[in-house]
Write an enzyme that holds these catalytic residues in place. Structure first.
Site, PDB file in Angstrom:
ATOM      1  N   ARG A  64       0.765  -1.242  -0.010  1.00 25.88           N
ATOM      2  CA  ARG A  64      -0.048   0.080  -0.132  1.00 25.88           C
ATOM      3  C   ARG A  64       0.862   1.274   0.000  1.00 25.88           C
ATOM      4  NH1 ARG A  64      -5.876   0.836   0.199  1.00 25.88           N
ATOM      5  NH2 ARG A  64      -5.987   3.237   0.217  1.00 25.88           N
ATOM      6  N   ASN A 106     -11.765  17.007   0.608  1.00 22.16           N
ATOM      7  CA  ASN A 106     -12.607  15.869   0.352  1.00 22.16           C
ATOM      8  C   ASN A 106     -13.918  16.106   0.366  1.00 22.16           C
ATOM      9  OD1 ASN A 106     -13.221  13.086  -0.204  1.00 22.16           O
ATOM     10  ND2 ASN A 106     -13.582  12.888   1.945  1.00 22.16           N
ATOM     11  N   THR A 107     -14.741  15.475  -0.460  1.00 22.26           N
ATOM     12  CA  THR A 107     -16.383  15.757  -0.248  1.00 22.26           C
ATOM     13  C   THR A 107     -17.018  14.253   0.394  1.00 22.26           C
ATOM     14  OG1 THR A 107     -18.158  16.432  -1.260  1.00 22.26           O
ATOM     15  CG2 THR A 107     -16.694  15.500  -2.909  1.00 22.26           C
ATOM     16  N   HIS A 108     -17.664  14.566   1.049  1.00 17.82           N
ATOM     17  CA  HIS A 108     -18.286  13.315   1.805  1.00 17.82           C
ATOM     18  C   HIS A 108     -19.936  13.407   1.682  1.00 17.82           C
ATOM     19  CE1 HIS A 108     -18.660   9.656   4.073  1.00 17.82           C
ATOM     20  NE2 HIS A 108     -19.560  10.367   5.054  1.00 17.82           N
ATOM     21  N   ASP A 140      -7.188  14.444   6.671  1.00 24.01           N
ATOM     22  CA  ASP A 140      -6.324  14.652   7.965  1.00 24.01           C
ATOM     23  C   ASP A 140      -5.790  12.769   7.845  1.00 24.01           C
ATOM     24  OD1 ASP A 140      -8.155  14.802  10.635  1.00 24.01           O
ATOM     25  OD2 ASP A 140      -8.151  13.489   9.252  1.00 24.01           O
ATOM     26  N   GLY A 142      -7.075  10.682   9.413  1.00 25.28           N
ATOM     27  CA  GLY A 142      -8.254   9.723   9.604  1.00 25.28           C
ATOM     28  C   GLY A 142      -9.171   9.523   8.266  1.00 25.28           C
ATOM     29  N   ASP A 144     -12.438  10.665   6.888  1.00 26.38           N
ATOM     30  CA  ASP A 144     -13.351  11.661   6.838  1.00 26.38           C
ATOM     31  C   ASP A 144     -13.433  12.489   8.109  1.00 26.38           C
ATOM     32  OD1 ASP A 144     -15.642   9.261   5.212  1.00 26.38           O
ATOM     33  OD2 ASP A 144     -14.266  10.716   4.399  1.00 26.38           O
TER      34      ASP A 144
HETATM   35  C1  GRF Z   1     -19.823  11.791  -4.149  1.00 28.82           C
HETATM   36  O1  GRF Z   1     -21.163  11.908  -3.544  1.00 28.82           O
HETATM   37  C2  GRF Z   1     -18.884  11.578  -3.108  1.00 28.82           C
HETATM   38  O2  GRF Z   1     -19.063  12.523  -2.175  1.00 28.82           O
HETATM   39  C3  GRF Z   1     -19.109  10.038  -2.748  1.00 28.82           C
HETATM   40  O3  GRF Z   1     -19.295   9.486  -4.102  1.00 28.82           O
HETATM   41  C4  GRF Z   1     -19.873  10.502  -4.934  1.00 28.82           C
HETATM   42  C5  GRF Z   1     -18.964  10.288  -6.306  1.00 28.82           C
HETATM   43  O4  GRF Z   1     -19.686  10.967  -7.293  1.00 28.82           O
HETATM   44  N1  GRF Z   1     -17.821   9.704  -2.253  1.00 28.82           N
HETATM   45  P1  GRF Z   1     -19.092  11.646  -8.579  1.00 28.82           P
HETATM   46  O5  GRF Z   1     -17.999  10.389  -9.128  1.00 28.82           O
HETATM   47  O6  GRF Z   1     -18.440  12.731  -8.253  1.00 28.82           O
HETATM   48  O7  GRF Z   1     -20.161  11.552  -9.327  1.00 28.82           O
END
Ligand code: GRF
Length: 199
Positions: A64, A106-108, A140, A142, A144
């Site tokens: 990894r 990051n987007t969650h 970071d 962790g 999310d």
């Molecule tokens: C997003 O909702 C992201 O937060 C999640 O997976 C989705 C990815 O969507 N981890 P895309 O690939 O940007 O359409």
């Protein structure tokens, strides 16, 4: 500002950033797109936009850490000011964070700290949450857990299944991500503890 975007799937968040970056006032240009797998629509979107792409697959490496090093070097080759993990489904390793930890968002698809991890939408639905949403945060070491920059709220409807709810979250998420990335690119940011401030 130079952006590298990391994807693992359909790349609709990437597409929202590509569309926003077409306006020079956005303050950032996407210089490359990286992925952890081939044959995803996210890479097709990048190629259609004429962007360089790179793929780092965990199974191509003995460890990894080797994968983490390759992903770090492949990203660093484009000298990004900001890295955006937009639906990238791998945990970024020590070497990547050492190099880009202070400038990777990051987007969650949930309201962190609730429902972290790879199934945030499913977990919120199963839990019976009445509202959920999305979170844009700095990464970071962790899962999310990094400092939160912005969140958006989405109602959970009785008839929702995971994909319907996820699609509705993604509508809010794409707008939130574009707004946050544009502000970070134009104004910079400061992090004190868990507090993120953008002038
Ligand atoms: C997003 O909702 C992201 O937060 C999640 O997976 C989705 C990815 O969507 N981890 P895309 O690939 O940007 O359409």
């Amino acid at each position: 500002k130079r952006l590298v975007v990391l994807v693992s799937g359909s790349g609709t968040n990437l597409q929202a950033l590509l569309d926003a970056a077409a306006d020079p006032a956005f303050g950032a240009e996407i210089v490359a797109v990286g992925a952890d797998r081939d044959n995803i629509v996210g890479l097709e979107r990048a190629q259609k936009a004429g962007l360089p792409t790179f793929v780092c697959r965990v199974k191509d490496f003995d460890t990894r850490a080797d994968w983490d090093r390759e992903l770090t070097e492949a990203t660093a080759a484009y000298a990004p000011d900001l890295v955006v993990s937009a639906g990238f489904m791998k945990i970024l390793g020590k070497e990547f964070l050492a190099r880009f930890g202070g400038c990777t968002v990051n987007t969650h698809p949930a309201l962190l700290p609730s429902f972290p991890g790879a199934h945030g939408v499913r977990d919120a639905l199963a839990y019976g949450a009445k509202v959920t949403g999305c979170t844009v945060h700095f990464v970071d070491d962790g899962v999310d857990t990094g400092p939160i920059i912005a969140q958006g709220v989405v109602e959970v409807l009785d008839e929702d299944d995971e994909s319907a709810l996820h699609e509705r979250i993604k509508e809010v998420e794409r707008r939130l991500l574009v707004e946050v990335v544009g502000r970070l690119a134009r104004y910079g940011h400061r992090i004190e503890g868990r507090k993120v401030s953008i002038p």
